[in-house]
Design an enzyme around this catalytic site. Sequence first.
Site, PDB file in Angstrom:
ATOM      1  N   GLU A   1     -51.879-107.654  79.081  1.00  0.00           N
ATOM      2  CA  GLU A   1     -50.807-108.215  79.920  1.00  0.00           C
ATOM      3  C   GLU A   1     -51.385-108.922  81.137  1.00  0.00           C
ATOM      4  O   GLU A   1     -50.959-110.020  81.509  1.00  0.00           O
ATOM      5  CB  GLU A   1     -49.864-107.094  80.384  1.00  0.00           C
ATOM      6  CG  GLU A   1     -49.090-106.431  79.271  1.00  0.00           C
ATOM      7  CD  GLU A   1     -49.797-105.222  78.663  1.00  0.00           C
ATOM      8  OE1 GLU A   1     -51.047-105.211  78.609  1.00  0.00           O
ATOM      9  OE2 GLU A   1     -49.093-104.288  78.255  1.00  0.00           O
TER      10      GLU A   1
ATOM     11  N   CYS B   1     -50.278-102.686  85.149  1.00  0.00           N
ATOM     12  CA  CYS B   1     -49.708-103.956  84.663  1.00  0.00           C
ATOM     13  C   CYS B   1     -48.266-104.112  85.117  1.00  0.00           C
ATOM     14  O   CYS B   1     -47.821-105.221  85.421  1.00  0.00           O
ATOM     15  CB  CYS B   1     -49.812-104.040  83.147  1.00  0.00           C
ATOM     16  SG  CYS B   1     -51.497-104.332  82.585  1.00  0.00           S
TER      17      CYS B   1
ATOM     18  N   CYS C   1     -56.204-105.052  80.811  1.00  0.00           N
ATOM     19  CA  CYS C   1     -55.202-105.000  79.747  1.00  0.00           C
ATOM     20  C   CYS C   1     -54.778-106.410  79.341  1.00  0.00           C
ATOM     21  O   CYS C   1     -54.892-107.374  80.120  1.00  0.00           O
ATOM     22  CB  CYS C   1     -53.958-104.263  80.222  1.00  0.00           C
ATOM     23  SG  CYS C   1     -54.221-102.524  80.566  1.00  0.00           S
TER      24      CYS C   1
END
Length: 119
Positions: free
Chosen positions: A45, A79, A43
């Site tokens: 993040e 995350c 991801c």
Amino acid sequence: MHARENAHAPFSKFRVGAAVEDSAGHVHTGCNVENATYGLTLCAERVAIFKAISEGVRRFKRMGVVANTEELTPPCGACRQILWEFCGDIEIVLANLNGKSETLRLGALFPRPFDGSFF
Ligand code: THU
């Protein structure tokens, strides 16, 4: 956010950009990077955080997440765990491409976290 345009998302077509500001005011950006095996996808993040970590940064102030969704896109569970361990209870700014945004703390998104304080 500019980083979102670099998303490698040929499978989901869902582009996400993230930016984390460190304690010195420097901004580290990330985009989602997908993989044909799906499970190896990272991801936006985590890409942003890991880029900063690899540059030696350890203190963070806040993170922004941008996606093209009317309902603002929050960080996934994986995350949230990574963000908690590296950033603690930082501010998270969720935003979309229409200028809608919301600021909340990671602790509100990720209550009662497990971390290294338990062992
Ligand atoms: N994704 C992110 O990059 N960040 C989020 O906060 C939610 C999901 C990515 C992972 C995958 O590439 C795509 O969005 C669809 O799940």
